[in-house]
Motif scaffolding. Structure first.
Motif, short mmCIF file in Angstrom:
data_model
loop_
_atom_site.label_atom_id
_atom_site.label_comp_id
_atom_site.label_asym_id
_atom_site.label_seq_id
_atom_site.Cartn_x
_atom_site.Cartn_y
_atom_site.Cartn_z
N UNK A 163 0.86 -1.20 0.00
CA UNK A 163 0.00 0.00 0.00
C UNK A 163 0.89 1.25 0.00
N UNK A 164 0.32 2.41 -0.34
CA UNK A 164 1.11 3.65 -0.22
C UNK A 164 1.53 3.86 1.24
N UNK A 165 2.72 4.38 1.43
CA UNK A 165 3.22 4.61 2.79
C UNK A 165 2.55 5.86 3.40
N UNK A 166 2.15 5.72 4.64
CA UNK A 166 1.62 6.86 5.40
C UNK A 166 2.63 7.17 6.49
N UNK A 167 3.10 8.40 6.54
CA UNK A 167 4.04 8.81 7.58
C UNK A 167 3.23 9.46 8.69
N UNK A 168 3.37 8.92 9.90
CA UNK A 168 2.61 9.47 11.02
C UNK A 168 3.58 10.13 12.00
N UNK A 169 3.26 11.36 12.37
CA UNK A 169 4.09 12.10 13.33
C UNK A 169 3.15 12.71 14.36
N UNK A 170 3.26 12.30 15.58
CA UNK A 170 2.41 12.85 16.65
C UNK A 170 0.93 12.86 16.23
N UNK A 171 0.48 11.81 15.60
CA UNK A 171 -0.94 11.74 15.22
C UNK A 171 -1.27 12.48 13.93
N UNK A 172 -0.29 13.19 13.32
CA UNK A 172 -0.53 13.84 12.02
C UNK A 172 -0.05 12.88 10.94
N UNK A 173 -0.82 12.81 9.84
CA UNK A 173 -0.49 11.82 8.81
C UNK A 173 -0.27 12.46 7.45
N UNK A 174 0.66 11.88 6.70
CA UNK A 174 0.90 12.30 5.32
C UNK A 174 1.01 11.03 4.47
N UNK A 175 0.20 10.98 3.42
CA UNK A 175 0.28 9.83 2.50
C UNK A 175 -1.07 9.16 2.36
N UNK A 176 -1.24 8.46 1.22
CA UNK A 176 -2.48 7.76 0.88
C UNK A 176 -3.63 8.77 0.85
#
Ligand code: PEP
Ligand code: MN
Length: 346
Positions: A87-100
């Motif tokens: 699947x596309x990678x989702x980067x999670x930082x302190x509950x914030x997400x980037x991706x998908x």
């Protein structure tokens, strides 16, 4: 330094195959002295095998239960290649997400200049719905006679802004000598355009336990950008966000030429999230919104945008920073296109 094996084969498990079947494949690979990287997706599991090609060729991989297909990874980049992740990678930082389906809106000043400017900006972008705060502490400036950043003092101001707003901090690391300081304060480590192919710095952040925002170099090809990301991933850090920020061309009407075609290609070639920096590409604030809209529409997973309470007083990139007073309207416009694309702010 000795060369090391790269992932060579991709083992795609059949839809409906079991976790035990994937474990069995991994166990057989490990017995043979082959490393396995497993990616479990919504619909399928894929296993990338790293080892000597000739040895890999002797393994009866296609005959193992649950295996649908075995194929070579032909691209020079391996760990960041699209097919290596289910699947596309989702980067999670302190509950914030980037991706998908998650869109990252990173905003803040070009440089951290004063406590007041930093906190004012952080409050404005947080109120407007930004998902992370950017701000340069160590600045890569073309002229050695211009403002070079406040260094560690800036990192402390960013930390204060985070404590107040809750926004994770994105800041640039320019030199391996600053790794500890930057890692102490940053949530996402930015590698700037000028360091896009600084391979020792890339390996350094590859050993860090924080996500990396890797910007495309001013004259770096898409393949070179992916190979730079591979340097980071190879060291064990696969939490990478790629960033198109404009390249050098013959065209001078914008500061750099925003290569949105590259964003579409990257989305095809890699599972990593790809964001766009319309500020440095445009070089002028009136072009930031149209470029941002186009970036969202082409499929970017996020934006990184410069904003300042009083851009005319900014110590760097004064002409491209959006006044913070206008940032909420900018964010609203962006959000509309984000939702048209079936995504939401992470
Ligand atoms: C920045 O984001 O502050 C910056 C210097 O960008 P770039 O490395 O893309 O020039
Ligand atoms: Mn800048």
């Amino acid at each position: 330094m000795a060369t090391v094996h790269s992932p060579e084969l991709l083992i795609v498990m059949a839809p409906g195959s079991t976790g035990d079947e994937a474990d069995h494949v991994v166990a057989r690979l490990q017995e043979a002295g082959v490393d396995a990287r497993v990616s479990v997706g919504r619909e399928a599991t894929v296993i990338a095998a790293t080892g000597d090609r000739e040895l890999l060729a002797t393994l009866p991989l296609e005959g193992y239960p649950g295996v649908a297909q075995v194929m070579p990874i032909l691209k020079p980049y391996k760990l960041v290649a699209r097919e290596v992740s289910a699947d596309p990678t989702v980067i999670e930082v302190d509950g914030r997400r980037v991706g998908d389906t998650w869109f990252g809106l990173i905003a803040g000043p070009c440089s951290v200049e004063t406590r007041e400017q930093t906190l004012e900006t952080a409050r404005a972008v947080a109120a407007a719905g930004a998902t992370m705060l950017r701000g340069g502490a160590f600045k890569p400036r073309t002229s050695p006679y211009t403002f070079q950043g406040l260094g560690v003092d800036a990192l402390e101001l960013l930390e204060e802004a985070k404590a107040e707003t809750g926004l994770p901090i994105v800041t640039e690391l320019m030199d391996p000598r600053h790794v500890e300081d930057v890692l102490d304060h940053a949530d996402v480590i930015q590698i700037g355009a000028r360091n896009s192919q600084n391979f020792l710095l890339l390996a350094e952040v590859g050993r860090a336990h924080k996500p990396v925002l890797l910007k495309r170099g001013l004259s770096t090809s898409v393949e070179e950008l992916l190979m730079a990301a591979e340097y980071i991933a190879k060291e064990g850090n696969e939490r990478i966000i790629l960033c198109e920020r404009g390249i050098k061309t013959f065209e001078t009407s914008t500061r750099f030429t925003l290569d949105l075609g590259a964003v579409a290609v990257l989305k095809h070639e890699t599972h990593l999230p790809v964001i766009v920096d319309p500020s440095h590409a445009a070089g002028r604030r009136d072009l930031v919104l149209p470029l941002a809209r186009a970036a969202v529409a082409v499929g970017a997973d996020g934006l990184i945008v410069e904003t300042h309470p009083r851009p005319e007083e900014a110590l760097s990139d004064a002409s491209q920073q959006i006044p913070t007073a206008e940032f909420a309207a900018f964010a609203d416009e962006v959000r509309e296109v984000v939702s048209l694309m079936g995504k939401e702010l992470g």
